[in-house]
Design an enzyme around this catalytic site. Structure first.
Site, PDB file in Angstrom:
ATOM      1  CB  CYS A 201      -2.584  -2.547  -2.975  1.00 45.95           C
ATOM      2  SG  CYS A 201      -1.881  -3.335  -1.530  1.00 45.95           S
TER       3      CYS A 201
ATOM      4  CB  CYS B 236       3.656  -0.840   3.084  1.00 44.97           C
ATOM      5  SG  CYS B 236       3.231   0.149   1.640  1.00 44.97           S
TER       6      CYS B 236
HETATM    7 FE1  FES Z   1       0.264  -2.470  -0.768  1.00 47.89          FE
HETATM    8 FE2  FES Z   1       2.686  -1.601   0.046  1.00 47.89          FE
HETATM    9  S1  FES Z   1       1.612  -1.053  -1.768  1.00 47.89           S
HETATM   10  S2  FES Z   1       1.332  -2.916   1.076  1.00 47.89           S
END
Ligand code: FES
Length: 149
Positions: free
Chosen positions: A34, A105
């Site tokens: 991400c 996360c």
């Molecule tokens: Fe990437 Fe939470 S969506 S760390």
């Protein structure tokens, strides 16, 4: 997605955000998937090996910010060894839970801390790093933060 009040509160008012000037240790970790990045800077008392101060910068989702914030509160003032024992599960519990898809996360803070502590021992070859530090980092890096919960 349902977040606890504690998560919302830490997200809205993050503690210990920013960077420390002239830190004794820095750890920067990120999720390749991400692109979220977390950076931890530490002031460490060389004699007592305790964490005197800590700041974080998180470029990422709200859960990662709340995790970073509460994590800094949990480790501040602790001995390095005790700080390393705080796991992402402890952080999630302290936040009164995270939605399942966001639990991963929480790994960023634990990993950032371990990498920062490793940098401290690299800068102090006269000191003995805690046992299992490299293994812990390898394990945390192998966890896919966006895998199935
Ligand atoms: Fe990437 Fe939470 S969506 S760390």
């Amino acid at each position: 997605m349902q977040y606890s009040e504690k998560v919302m509160e830490h997200f809205a008012n993050p503690r210990n955000a920013g960077v420390l000037e002239d830190p004794d240790a820095v750890g920067e970790v990120g999720s390749p998937r991400c692109g979220d990045v977390m950076k931890i800077s530490l002031k460490i008392n060389d004699a007592s090996e305790t964490i005197e101060d800590i700041r974080f910068q998180t470029f990422g989702c709200g859960a990662a910010i709340a995790v970073s914030s509460i994590f800094t509160e949990m480790v501040k003032g602790k001995h390095i060894h005790d700080a390393l024992r705080i796991s992402n599960d402890d952080v999630v519990q302290e936040l009164d839970g995270l939605p399942n898809v966001k639990v991963h996360c929480s790994v960023l803070a634990e990993e950032g801390m371990a990498v920062a502590i490793q940098s401290y021992y690299e800068a102090h070859p006269d000191k003995t790093p805690p046992e299992g530090l490299q293994e812990k980092i390898d394990h945390l890096k192998s966890i896919d933060p966006h895998g199935d919960a």
